[in-house]
Design a protein around this motif. Sequence first.
Motif, PDB file in Angstrom:
ATOM      1  N   SER A 142       0.849  -1.191   0.000  1.00  0.00           N
ATOM      2  CA  SER A 142       0.000   0.000   0.000  1.00  0.00           C
ATOM      3  C   SER A 142       0.883   1.239   0.000  1.00  0.00           C
ATOM      4  O   SER A 142       2.071   1.180   0.320  1.00  0.00           O
ATOM      5  N   ARG A 143       0.261   2.369  -0.356  1.00  0.00           N
ATOM      6  CA  ARG A 143       1.035   3.591  -0.469  1.00  0.00           C
ATOM      7  C   ARG A 143       1.679   3.963   0.853  1.00  0.00           C
ATOM      8  O   ARG A 143       2.827   4.368   0.909  1.00  0.00           O
ATOM      9  N   VAL A 144       0.918   3.762   1.917  1.00  0.00           N
ATOM     10  CA  VAL A 144       1.474   4.188   3.200  1.00  0.00           C
ATOM     11  C   VAL A 144       2.615   3.255   3.623  1.00  0.00           C
ATOM     12  O   VAL A 144       3.595   3.684   4.220  1.00  0.00           O
ATOM     13  N   ASP A 145       2.504   1.974   3.236  1.00  0.00           N
ATOM     14  CA  ASP A 145       3.612   1.069   3.552  1.00  0.00           C
ATOM     15  C   ASP A 145       4.836   1.434   2.749  1.00  0.00           C
ATOM     16  O   ASP A 145       5.977   1.356   3.236  1.00  0.00           O
ATOM     17  N   GLN A 146       4.639   1.826   1.492  1.00  0.00           N
ATOM     18  CA  GLN A 146       5.778   2.259   0.696  1.00  0.00           C
ATOM     19  C   GLN A 146       6.434   3.477   1.323  1.00  0.00           C
ATOM     20  O   GLN A 146       7.663   3.583   1.379  1.00  0.00           O
ATOM     21  N   ALA A 147       5.560   4.398   1.778  1.00  0.00           N
ATOM     22  CA  ALA A 147       6.114   5.600   2.409  1.00  0.00           C
ATOM     23  C   ALA A 147       6.890   5.228   3.654  1.00  0.00           C
ATOM     24  O   ALA A 147       7.960   5.786   3.922  1.00  0.00           O
ATOM     25  N   ARG A 148       6.367   4.299   4.416  1.00  0.00           N
ATOM     26  CA  ARG A 148       7.086   3.897   5.639  1.00  0.00           C
ATOM     27  C   ARG A 148       8.420   3.263   5.297  1.00  0.00           C
ATOM     28  O   ARG A 148       9.432   3.499   5.961  1.00  0.00           O
ATOM     29  N   ALA A 149       8.402   2.442   4.246  1.00  0.00           N
ATOM     30  CA  ALA A 149       9.667   1.797   3.855  1.00  0.00           C
ATOM     31  C   ALA A 149      10.674   2.845   3.418  1.00  0.00           C
ATOM     32  O   ALA A 149      11.865   2.765   3.745  1.00  0.00           O
ATOM     33  N   GLU A 150      10.183   3.838   2.661  1.00  0.00           N
ATOM     34  CA  GLU A 150      11.108   4.879   2.219  1.00  0.00           C
ATOM     35  C   GLU A 150      11.680   5.638   3.411  1.00  0.00           C
ATOM     36  O   GLU A 150      12.865   5.951   3.442  1.00  0.00           O
ATOM     37  N   PHE A 151      10.830   5.914   4.385  1.00  0.00           N
ATOM     38  CA  PHE A 151      11.323   6.641   5.550  1.00  0.00           C
ATOM     39  C   PHE A 151      12.345   5.809   6.299  1.00  0.00           C
ATOM     40  O   PHE A 151      13.352   6.332   6.790  1.00  0.00           O
ATOM     41  N   ALA A 152      12.111   4.490   6.381  1.00  0.00           N
ATOM     42  CA  ALA A 152      13.086   3.629   7.065  1.00  0.00           C
ATOM     43  C   ALA A 152      14.411   3.650   6.325  1.00  0.00           C
ATOM     44  O   ALA A 152      15.488   3.729   6.930  1.00  0.00           O
ATOM     45  N   ARG A 153      14.333   3.619   4.967  1.00  0.00           N
ATOM     46  CA  ARG A 153      15.576   3.702   4.190  1.00  0.00           C
ATOM     47  C   ARG A 153      16.261   5.032   4.425  1.00  0.00           C
ATOM     48  O   ARG A 153      17.491   5.114   4.544  1.00  0.00           O
ATOM     49  N   TYR A 154      15.442   6.097   4.510  1.00  0.00           N
ATOM     50  CA  TYR A 154      16.007   7.426   4.746  1.00  0.00           C
ATOM     51  C   TYR A 154      16.771   7.443   6.052  1.00  0.00           C
ATOM     52  O   TYR A 154      17.909   7.927   6.135  1.00  0.00           O
ATOM     53  N   LYS A 155      16.141   6.893   7.091  1.00  0.00           N
ATOM     54  CA  LYS A 155      16.809   6.893   8.392  1.00  0.00           C
ATOM     55  C   LYS A 155      18.122   6.129   8.329  1.00  0.00           C
ATOM     56  O   LYS A 155      19.145   6.555   8.862  1.00  0.00           O
ATOM     57  N   ALA A 156      18.081   4.983   7.631  1.00  0.00           N
ATOM     58  CA  ALA A 156      19.304   4.175   7.551  1.00  0.00           C
ATOM     59  C   ALA A 156      20.370   4.907   6.758  1.00  0.00           C
ATOM     60  O   ALA A 156      21.555   4.912   7.125  1.00  0.00           O
ATOM     61  N   ASP A 157      19.951   5.571   5.651  1.00  0.00           N
ATOM     62  CA  ASP A 157      20.910   6.315   4.840  1.00  0.00           C
ATOM     63  C   ASP A 157      21.583   7.414   5.648  1.00  0.00           C
ATOM     64  O   ASP A 157      22.798   7.610   5.592  1.00  0.00           O
ATOM     65  N   VAL A 158      20.762   8.151   6.366  1.00  0.00           N
ATOM     66  CA  VAL A 158      21.328   9.262   7.129  1.00  0.00           C
ATOM     67  C   VAL A 158      22.278   8.736   8.184  1.00  0.00           C
ATOM     68  O   VAL A 158      23.342   9.301   8.433  1.00  0.00           O
ATOM     69  N   LYS A 159      21.897   7.641   8.779  1.00  0.00           N
ATOM     70  CA  LYS A 159      22.763   7.084   9.822  1.00  0.00           C
ATOM     71  C   LYS A 159      24.104   6.677   9.239  1.00  0.00           C
ATOM     72  O   LYS A 159      25.166   6.917   9.817  1.00  0.00           O
ATOM     73  N   SER A 160      24.077   6.072   8.019  1.00  0.00           N
ATOM     74  CA  SER A 160      25.337   5.540   7.500  1.00  0.00           C
ATOM     75  C   SER A 160      26.106   6.550   6.692  1.00  0.00           C
ATOM     76  O   SER A 160      27.331   6.547   6.701  1.00  0.00           O
ATOM     77  N   ARG A 161      25.408   7.439   5.969  1.00  0.00           N
ATOM     78  CA  ARG A 161      26.117   8.315   5.043  1.00  0.00           C
ATOM     79  C   ARG A 161      26.025   9.778   5.434  1.00  0.00           C
ATOM     80  O   ARG A 161      26.565  10.625   4.750  1.00  0.00           O
ATOM     81  N   GLY A 162      25.312  10.091   6.482  1.00  0.00           N
ATOM     82  CA  GLY A 162      25.088  11.491   6.790  1.00  0.00           C
ATOM     83  C   GLY A 162      26.273  12.125   7.478  1.00  0.00           C
ATOM     84  O   GLY A 162      27.221  11.459   7.888  1.00  0.00           O
ATOM     85  N   LYS A 163      26.212  13.440   7.583  1.00  0.00           N
ATOM     86  CA  LYS A 163      27.238  14.195   8.295  1.00  0.00           C
ATOM     87  C   LYS A 163      26.624  14.774   9.553  1.00  0.00           C
ATOM     88  O   LYS A 163      25.436  15.051   9.591  1.00  0.00           O
ATOM     89  N   PRO A 164      27.434  14.956  10.555  1.00  0.00           N
ATOM     90  CA  PRO A 164      26.869  15.531  11.781  1.00  0.00           C
ATOM     91  C   PRO A 164      26.390  16.959  11.563  1.00  0.00           C
ATOM     92  O   PRO A 164      27.005  17.727  10.827  1.00  0.00           O
ATOM     93  N   PHE A 165      25.293  17.283  12.214  1.00  0.00           N
ATOM     94  CA  PHE A 165      24.686  18.607  12.078  1.00  0.00           C
ATOM     95  C   PHE A 165      25.681  19.691  12.463  1.00  0.00           C
ATOM     96  O   PHE A 165      25.802  20.717  11.779  1.00  0.00           O
ATOM     97  N   TYR A 166      26.358  19.447  13.603  1.00  0.00           N
ATOM     98  CA  TYR A 166      27.398  20.380  14.004  1.00  0.00           C
ATOM     99  C   TYR A 166      28.722  19.771  13.639  1.00  0.00           C
ATOM    100  O   TYR A 166      29.027  18.670  14.096  1.00  0.00           O
ATOM    101  N   PRO A 167      29.587  20.401  12.898  1.00  0.00           N
ATOM    102  CA  PRO A 167      29.517  21.782  12.451  1.00  0.00           C
ATOM    103  C   PRO A 167      29.023  21.995  11.032  1.00  0.00           C
ATOM    104  O   PRO A 167      28.920  23.130  10.603  1.00  0.00           O
ATOM    105  N   TYR A 168      28.688  20.952  10.292  1.00  0.00           N
ATOM    106  CA  TYR A 168      28.481  21.155   8.856  1.00  0.00           C
ATOM    107  C   TYR A 168      27.258  21.983   8.548  1.00  0.00           C
ATOM    108  O   TYR A 168      27.332  23.091   8.043  1.00  0.00           O
TER     109      TYR A 168
END
Lengths: 320, 289, 282
Positions: free
Chosen positions: C10-36
């Motif tokens: 369902s659309r909402v499940d797809q959205a949830r999956a995308e958000f989970a991927r987003y969280k994982a991406d940010v965790k692995s590839r993101g930069k810390p808020f401070y100082p960037y």
Amino acid sequence: MEPEQPSPDTEHDLPAPTLYPIGFAIGVVVILVGLIISPLLISSIGAAIAIIFAILWARDATRELRGEQVVVEPERRDTTTPAADQQSLADAPVTRSVFLEGATLGLGAVIGGLIVVPVAGFAALPSFLGQTEHKVDLGPISNFSLNDWFIATFIVDVEQGEVSRRTAFVRNNGTVTDPATKQQVPSFTIISNRCTHLGCPTQANGPTGKKFTGVAPFKEHTLNGPAVFQSVIPAGYGCPCHGSQFDPEGNRIAGPAPRALDRYGFEVVNGRLVLLSTYSVSTVVGTGAQAQINKYKEAGPGEHIDGPEQWLYPLQPPHN
Amino acid sequence: MATTHRRKPTKAEIRRQKMEAAVLYPIDWLEERSGLIGGLRYFLFRNVPSDVNWMQTLGSAALTAFLVQAITGVILAMYYVPSATTDPHTGQPVAWESIVNISDHLTLGWLVRGMHRWGASVFIILMFLHMGRVFLFGAYKYPRELNWVIGVLILVMGMMEGFTGYLLPWDQTAYWATVVGINLNGTAPFLGPWLAQFLRGGQEISGYTLTRFYSLHMLVIPGAIIALITLHLYLVIRLGVTSPPWSKDAAGGEPEEEEEPSQLRPGLTRPVPRPSGASAMQTEPGGRE
Amino acid sequence: MAAIPKEKPSRVDQARAEFARYKADVKSRGKPFYPYAMFHDTIMSLVVVFTIIGLAVIWKWTSTGPVPHDPTHKGLLGPVVDPPADPGTTSFVPRPDWYFYFLFYLLRIFKWPESVFLGTVGVPTIALILLIMLPFLDRRRVRKPSQRPVAMVAAVLTIISMGVLTWKGATAQEALASEVKANIPRWKAQEHLPPAAYPGVQLFATAGCTACHTYDGAGGQNLGAPDLTNIGSKNLGVQFQINHLKCPSCVNPGSPMPSFASLGDERLKQLALFLEASKGTH
């Protein structure tokens, strides 16, 4: 029934509590209150109460010392079994916890109401209640030469001062026959300058001042404070905000205004023109002393008073 | 890796360790008793997508503008008098005179008043720009719908703050803009006339209107805005900031998509391989890269 | 083997999956808020603070001209102090703060009395409701602008219309007698008015004609009133002008122009002479 468990220090059990200390405290309070209100009478009463209860309290507290038998009521533990507990819980519809929940929420609601209702009432009600009518003295009617228009600025409420300054377009129409008494009564056209669209100050479309009109402006120190009268020949009134136009009697000619300009009621007292409250007008037929004014109760700007749109505003807040 | 050759620490190193411990002691004391330091560290060192761009600074810029308004407003309130009565000595309204006093006579009053007046416009512009940016990025979609609604409420509150504040100088522009604004509310069907009379504090605009607007402007609406901003920021921190939607390597993109590597910023096209201790980086400071 | 169609989540499940991927991406590839990211925020905030201070300083400096206490000096950002509130004025043109200009101009557009409440509360309320409901009206997951044509077109139209409304609100003119009178010397020069037209030009400036008519760069446009800069070149004749001024809707059926008969015959003639002499600027 389980036998009572002897408490560890049975010999030092305290006697059942009594109310004597509270009586003593009340006595002290009455003494202090009496010091403020009436030292001789009330403090004496308080002193008497305090002394009596002090004696009783001391007697009670020293029973043991004096060797009297002290009756100790041992603490009773609830001896029902757990199973019996749950049974009684299931049976009783209102248990202690349910009662406490309800009481907490209920009392919270009561406290909330006690705080909010007076406060909200204070915020809202003074805006609606106690609206008083103000009469405005504009000076002797002899100041107003016949059939000449004046732009009159005056103070409506002396206590409020300048913030209640208002403007009206005033013309002396002479006299007209009152249909009820068949007497000649003065006739004035007094139109409020606040546009009936959204309350902007309309301007007279016409030349002002003695040079163009031939009539001298004047000031009058009325009972309401200084009032200023500027002479004008209006071909109508226009509003600078959104372009509404009105004819010299206040009828709407053009623009978004929903009705004619409001008018002031008036009376002539001791030869002086006195303005009463404003009222709303749908249309005016005819001019000057012969004008037929379709009067309505005062409505706010932008509100229709006739036609189907009037039902959009069925209930007006209290005006004076 | 070869183990570090252990040797006795030098005097300089000992001094440095002692200084670090001295600095860390009060911080740890506070953290143990409140947990606030942990929250602050989370806020500062949480990860954001590596491709966030300049447009996404508009939100914090709007917050800065609001803080400027709050601070200058508090200071102005020490000198402004919300009274529509007439000063018998000068014949002018007391509120208007207090503004003239601030602008012309008090030291740096002109600067604080000017900052407050123009800060209001800047605040509103930044809110609109920030709203446009969020719209462009589609950052109002799941799971950020609630944040969008809160943001619109902040915008409305901000404009109401501007409306109530506009009356306070009690000059011609202020008075008449308020007459029209209140009557605008009065044209709403059924409840309009009652709402208008409530706002005015009576049948006509009077001194009560000024004090009423002052109370709204100083206490009610700022309280609402602060509460809403707090909620807004909490949601931003919890839900995270989006990548620009056109970014080649947006966080959360579909895993099956195969994009051409971007020629512009090669660092963004594929994840930079990190040493195996990568997963520990979320809770630790970013370190040097 | 036969292909079993996979049930689309369902659309909402797809959205949830995308958000989970987003969280994982940010965790692995993101930069810390401070100082960037915080560094960018800090620079932008500095720009904002400097802008506010700069505007305050410019306001103060430009509010007084080279000549002190000169009432005709119009500063770049307006005067620092306006005249105090006068509830009995008949010469003031109310305007809201600039960010309300679009609402203000909306009120000038809705000029039929029956439609007033549409402009005052109808349209703004509907717009606000649409704005709040946006995430519930647009539930598609795509965020790329190129894949959201409806959203982009709606946004562009909204921005353009609000911009146009704001600008028109800013430039909406109403002519006050005091301001219009200042134009008289210029009119006399540019229109080459004869002395016979001088009393008429004074009347024209003060009788409120410029509330609806524009004339040689002054006045306001309202109710469809025509520009009168070269009304004289139509050679309508003095008598026509007088008749028209006395009863505009008799001469021009349906005209919303009010009657100026109350000015009296002598003044009407003066006005007519002025109008006939207005043959345009040259």
